[in-house]
Design an enzyme around this catalytic site. Structure first.
Site, PDB file in Angstrom:
ATOM      1  N   GLN A  16       0.732  -0.916  -0.021  1.00 14.71           N
ATOM      2  CA  GLN A  16       0.015   0.051   0.011  1.00 14.71           C
ATOM      3  C   GLN A  16       0.780   1.048   0.056  1.00 14.71           C
ATOM      4  O   GLN A  16       0.361   2.444  -0.663  1.00 14.71           O
ATOM      5  CB  GLN A  16      -1.256   0.164   0.785  1.00 14.71           C
ATOM      6  CG  GLN A  16      -2.030  -1.590   1.055  1.00 14.71           C
ATOM      7  CD  GLN A  16      -3.304  -1.245   1.919  1.00 14.71           C
ATOM      8  OE1 GLN A  16      -2.904  -1.605   3.304  1.00 14.71           O
ATOM      9  NE2 GLN A  16      -4.065  -0.727   2.063  1.00 14.71           N
ATOM     10  N   ARG A  74       3.159  -0.412  12.537  1.00 16.89           N
ATOM     11  CA  ARG A  74       3.305  -1.288  12.295  1.00 16.89           C
ATOM     12  C   ARG A  74       3.660  -1.373  11.083  1.00 16.89           C
ATOM     13  O   ARG A  74       2.259  -0.557  10.238  1.00 16.89           O
ATOM     14  CB  ARG A  74       1.898  -1.900  13.136  1.00 16.89           C
ATOM     15  CG  ARG A  74       1.268  -3.064  11.422  1.00 16.89           C
ATOM     16  CD  ARG A  74       0.207  -3.338  12.112  1.00 16.89           C
ATOM     17  NE  ARG A  74      -0.014  -4.690  11.283  1.00 16.89           N
ATOM     18  CZ  ARG A  74      -1.597  -4.997  10.618  1.00 16.89           C
ATOM     19  NH1 ARG A  74      -2.296  -4.125  10.970  1.00 16.89           N
ATOM     20  NH2 ARG A  74      -1.442  -5.703   9.739  1.00 16.89           N
ATOM     21  N   HIS A 119       1.020  -9.229   4.320  1.00 17.38           N
ATOM     22  CA  HIS A 119      -0.372  -8.565   4.206  1.00 17.38           C
ATOM     23  C   HIS A 119      -0.490  -8.682   3.207  1.00 17.38           C
ATOM     24  O   HIS A 119      -0.488  -7.132   1.719  1.00 17.38           O
ATOM     25  CB  HIS A 119       0.100  -6.826   5.069  1.00 17.38           C
ATOM     26  CG  HIS A 119      -1.119  -6.466   5.086  1.00 17.38           C
ATOM     27  ND1 HIS A 119      -0.689  -5.390   6.718  1.00 17.38           N
ATOM     28  CD2 HIS A 119      -2.192  -5.865   4.565  1.00 17.38           C
ATOM     29  CE1 HIS A 119      -2.368  -5.180   6.791  1.00 17.38           C
ATOM     30  NE2 HIS A 119      -3.317  -4.903   5.306  1.00 17.38           N
ATOM     31  N   ASN A 163      -2.243 -11.271   7.911  1.00 22.68           N
ATOM     32  CA  ASN A 163      -3.100  -9.767   8.344  1.00 22.68           C
ATOM     33  C   ASN A 163      -4.008 -10.512   7.430  1.00 22.68           C
ATOM     34  O   ASN A 163      -4.638 -10.977   6.469  1.00 22.68           O
ATOM     35  CB  ASN A 163      -2.690  -8.588   7.559  1.00 22.68           C
ATOM     36  CG  ASN A 163      -3.609  -8.178   7.799  1.00 22.68           C
ATOM     37  OD1 ASN A 163      -3.848  -7.064   8.718  1.00 22.68           O
ATOM     38  ND2 ASN A 163      -4.220  -7.528   6.869  1.00 22.68           N
ATOM     39  N   GLU A 164      -5.433 -10.597   8.280  1.00 21.48           N
ATOM     40  CA  GLU A 164      -6.461 -11.005   8.061  1.00 21.48           C
ATOM     41  C   GLU A 164      -6.845 -11.923   7.367  1.00 21.48           C
ATOM     42  O   GLU A 164      -7.101 -11.716   5.622  1.00 21.48           O
ATOM     43  CB  GLU A 164      -7.381  -8.895   7.584  1.00 21.48           C
ATOM     44  CG  GLU A 164      -7.332  -7.937   8.677  1.00 21.48           C
ATOM     45  CD  GLU A 164      -8.359  -6.756   8.045  1.00 21.48           C
ATOM     46  OE1 GLU A 164      -8.575  -7.216   6.737  1.00 21.48           O
ATOM     47  OE2 GLU A 164      -7.955  -6.452   8.902  1.00 21.48           O
ATOM     48  N   ASN A 275      -8.368  -6.281  14.452  1.00 23.02           N
ATOM     49  CA  ASN A 275      -8.687  -5.072  12.914  1.00 23.02           C
ATOM     50  C   ASN A 275      -9.785  -5.183  13.426  1.00 23.02           C
ATOM     51  O   ASN A 275     -10.915  -5.587  12.643  1.00 23.02           O
ATOM     52  CB  ASN A 275      -7.509  -5.349  11.956  1.00 23.02           C
ATOM     53  CG  ASN A 275      -6.369  -6.176  11.499  1.00 23.02           C
ATOM     54  OD1 ASN A 275      -5.819  -5.465  12.488  1.00 23.02           O
ATOM     55  ND2 ASN A 275      -6.920  -6.088  10.781  1.00 23.02           N
ATOM     56  N   TYR A 277     -13.476  -2.519  12.497  1.00 20.27           N
ATOM     57  CA  TYR A 277     -13.750  -0.943  11.461  1.00 20.27           C
ATOM     58  C   TYR A 277     -15.177  -0.827  12.174  1.00 20.27           C
ATOM     59  O   TYR A 277     -15.358   0.656  11.793  1.00 20.27           O
ATOM     60  CB  TYR A 277     -13.361  -0.986  10.461  1.00 20.27           C
ATOM     61  CG  TYR A 277     -12.267  -0.918   9.951  1.00 20.27           C
ATOM     62  CD1 TYR A 277     -11.192   0.372   9.518  1.00 20.27           C
ATOM     63  CD2 TYR A 277     -11.305  -2.456   9.265  1.00 20.27           C
ATOM     64  CE1 TYR A 277      -9.888   0.422   9.219  1.00 20.27           C
ATOM     65  CE2 TYR A 277      -9.669  -1.462   9.818  1.00 20.27           C
ATOM     66  CZ  TYR A 277      -9.429  -0.702   9.547  1.00 20.27           C
ATOM     67  OH  TYR A 277      -8.045  -0.778   8.732  1.00 20.27           O
ATOM     68  N   GLU A 343      -5.042  -2.461  14.315  1.00 24.42           N
ATOM     69  CA  GLU A 343      -6.107  -1.545  13.092  1.00 24.42           C
ATOM     70  C   GLU A 343      -7.528  -0.600  13.646  1.00 24.42           C
ATOM     71  O   GLU A 343      -7.721  -1.653  14.405  1.00 24.42           O
ATOM     72  CB  GLU A 343      -6.032  -2.256  11.861  1.00 24.42           C
ATOM     73  CG  GLU A 343      -5.127  -2.499  10.776  1.00 24.42           C
ATOM     74  CD  GLU A 343      -5.357  -3.039   9.457  1.00 24.42           C
ATOM     75  OE1 GLU A 343      -6.383  -2.749   8.554  1.00 24.42           O
ATOM     76  OE2 GLU A 343      -4.439  -3.899   8.848  1.00 24.42           O
ATOM     77  N   GLU A 394      -5.394   1.864  -1.481  1.00 26.42           N
ATOM     78  CA  GLU A 394      -6.746   1.461  -0.788  1.00 26.42           C
ATOM     79  C   GLU A 394      -7.421  -0.166  -1.742  1.00 26.42           C
ATOM     80  O   GLU A 394      -8.464   0.021  -1.997  1.00 26.42           O
ATOM     81  CB  GLU A 394      -7.545   2.359  -0.211  1.00 26.42           C
ATOM     82  CG  GLU A 394      -9.256   1.366   0.307  1.00 26.42           C
ATOM     83  CD  GLU A 394      -8.228   0.564   1.641  1.00 26.42           C
ATOM     84  OE1 GLU A 394      -7.525   1.022   2.312  1.00 26.42           O
ATOM     85  OE2 GLU A 394      -8.983   0.095   1.776  1.00 26.42           O
ATOM     86  N   TRP A 395      -6.298  -0.698  -2.177  1.00 26.09           N
ATOM     87  CA  TRP A 395      -6.601  -1.951  -2.311  1.00 26.09           C
ATOM     88  C   TRP A 395      -7.456  -2.090  -4.116  1.00 26.09           C
ATOM     89  O   TRP A 395      -7.014  -0.859  -4.568  1.00 26.09           O
ATOM     90  CB  TRP A 395      -7.299  -3.004  -1.967  1.00 26.09           C
ATOM     91  CG  TRP A 395      -6.498  -2.876  -0.454  1.00 26.09           C
ATOM     92  CD1 TRP A 395      -6.234  -3.175   1.197  1.00 26.09           C
ATOM     93  CD2 TRP A 395      -5.312  -3.751  -0.558  1.00 26.09           C
ATOM     94  NE1 TRP A 395      -5.614  -3.279   1.866  1.00 26.09           N
ATOM     95  CE2 TRP A 395      -4.291  -3.771   0.723  1.00 26.09           C
ATOM     96  CE3 TRP A 395      -4.197  -4.096  -1.678  1.00 26.09           C
ATOM     97  CZ2 TRP A 395      -3.186  -4.359   1.196  1.00 26.09           C
ATOM     98  CZ3 TRP A 395      -2.842  -4.248  -1.076  1.00 26.09           C
ATOM     99  CH2 TRP A 395      -2.475  -4.318   0.526  1.00 26.09           C
TER     100      TRP A 395
END
Ligand code: GAL
Length: 437
Positions: A16, A74, A119, A163-164, A275, A277, A343, A394-395
């Site tokens: 990213q 991070r 990630h 990650n995730e 994480n 949101y 996150e 952002e992806w």
């Protein structure tokens, strides 16, 4: 209110922010391929070829980190920058030098690194051999992890393996909207998720047996979770087994089982990395379709409460209290673990708003909920990492969605970084809470 060694952080991920997608011998990753290969996958057909150019502008990032007064940062390592074909047969020393510079730079400024090994950016060479769907990936990940522990573990004390896994499995292998872009509903995501957990467990066991005694760090994996309020119990294993049977799938379940011969998965987290949101209300239903998919297996519908404000992207309803509820839930269901919120953030779209008052309020409200979770609910929260230090790629939303505490001008060759109002407020918050602790 917050313990005096509380980690005040912000996060980023290699693909990213780094750019330098071919610099100094880096191999291609699945995100390079995903963005380059086909139009229409990413907003405006953008890509992370240059992004914030942190590969060349790392010192600027370090200035941002210092301006915020962070105690922790991070970052993630690009597997393909270190091991261009994904294996330890060939190590890219320039990649090692880059991350040494980053880690040493942080430590020289009294900032502790939290390092994510993976990630979302698998080396393309490994995707070509089946990627996360292939069982052999776990051993390859373990070798990569051991290489990183060996190379950086004298200085890195907080590790996240993956990650995730859920996002990576579902968006990348079921929905096809993240790399590697596979659309194989009801099957591939379970295989990928299964192998990610195996890979994580192998790496944790390697750390535990070989590095822990000398390096004295901690290893976990970052789990994304919304706060979901279920109206009835949902058990993944029995639901998928039953649905597989109903749909006549090959006479067996599509959810793989862990073999007893392999390293145990239970117990392979030294802390809980969360994480968070957003939140949803959950209602039964949605599973009556005939098609194979995670959605039909799950048989639950997620709804938004109309009173929750939406910020920037449609999926992000702002619900700070959901974080407190989730923390409390984790305390009681996971035996009161140490928790790092790895996150949490607020996005903006559209015209530039340097005076992003709403985001500042969001951080204030959310950190207050974390404080209540610690003080009133007794949750053992050890750190909070805002997502993200910088506006970044952002992806699938490309650069259209901005999560940064610093604005990045992507039209400027020098990728100028400028602190948002929310960055100033987050810095204030950190310094005020630090004086209280
Ligand atoms: C997470 C992801 C981050 C970032 C964030 C905001 O799922 O780990 O890389 O993109 O979402 O959408």
């Amino acid at each position: 209110m917050f313990p005096c060694d509380f980690a005040w952080g912000a996060g980023t991920a290699a693909y990213q922010i780094e750019g330098g997608w071919q610099a100094d011998g880096k191999g291609p990753s699945i995100w390079d391929t995903f963005c380059h290969e086909k139009k229409g996958r990413v907003f405006g057909d953008q890509n992370g070829d240059v992004s914030c150019n942190s590969y060349e502008l790392w010192e600027k990032d370090l200035e941002c980190i210092q301006q915020l007064g962070l105690t922790h940062y991070r970052l993630s390592l690009s597997w393909a920058r270190l091991l261009p074909d994904g294996t330890t047969r060939h190590v890219n020393q320039k990649g090692v030098q880059y991350y040494n510079k980053v880690i040493d730079g942080l430590l020289a400024c009294n900032v502790s690194p939290m390092v994510t090994l993976y990630h979302f950016d698998l080396p393309q060479a490994l995707q070509d051999q089946g990627g996360w769907k292939s069982p052999g990936i776990a051993t390859l990940f373990d070798s990569y992890a051991k290489f990183c522990f060996q190379t950086f573990g004298d200085r890195v004390k907080l590790w996240l393996t993956i990650n995730e896994p859920y996002v990576c499995a579902k968006l990348g292998h079921e929905d096809g909207i993240h790399a590697p872009g596979l659309k194989e509903p009801g099957i591939a995501a379970y295989l990928a998720g299964h192998n990610m957990l195996r890979a994580h467990a192998m790496a944790w066991h390697s750390y535990n047996s070989t590095y822990r005694a000398t390096q004295k760090g901690a290893v976990s994996l970052a789990i994304n979770s919304d706060w979901l309020e279920p109206s009835r119990a949902e058990i993944m294993r029995s639901a998928i087994d039953a649905q597989s049977k109903k749909l006549g799938y090959n006479g067996s379940s599509r959810l793989p089982s862990f073999s007893k011969e392999e390293p145990a998965i239970l117990g392979t987290a030294d802390f809980f990395a969360l994480n968070y949101y957003t939140s949803r209300k959950v209602e039964p239903g949605g599973g009556c379709g005939k098609a194979l998919s995670m959605k039909t297996d799950r048989d639950a519908a997620e709804v938004l409460d109309p009173s929750w404000p939406i910020c920037g992207v449609s999926w992000l309803a702002v619900v700070p209290y959901g974080l407190r509820k989730l923390l409390k839930y984790i305390k009681y269901t996971c035996n009161n673990p140490a928790v790092y919120i790895t996150e949490n953030g607020f996005s903006q779209v559209g015209p530039l708003q340097i005076e992003d008052v709403q985001r500042s309020e969001f951080y204030k409200d959310t950190v207050l909920e974390v404080a209540k979770a610690i003080q009133e609910d007794g949750v053992n929260v050890r750190g909070y990492f805002a997502w993200s230090l910088l506006d970044n790629f952002e992806w699938a939303d490309g650069f259209s969605v901005r999560f940064g505490l610093f604005h990045v001008d992507f039209a400027d060759a020098n990728r100028r970084r400028r602190m948002y109002h929310s960055g100033r407020e987050y810095a204030k918050l950190i310094s005020e809470y630090k004086t209280l602790s």
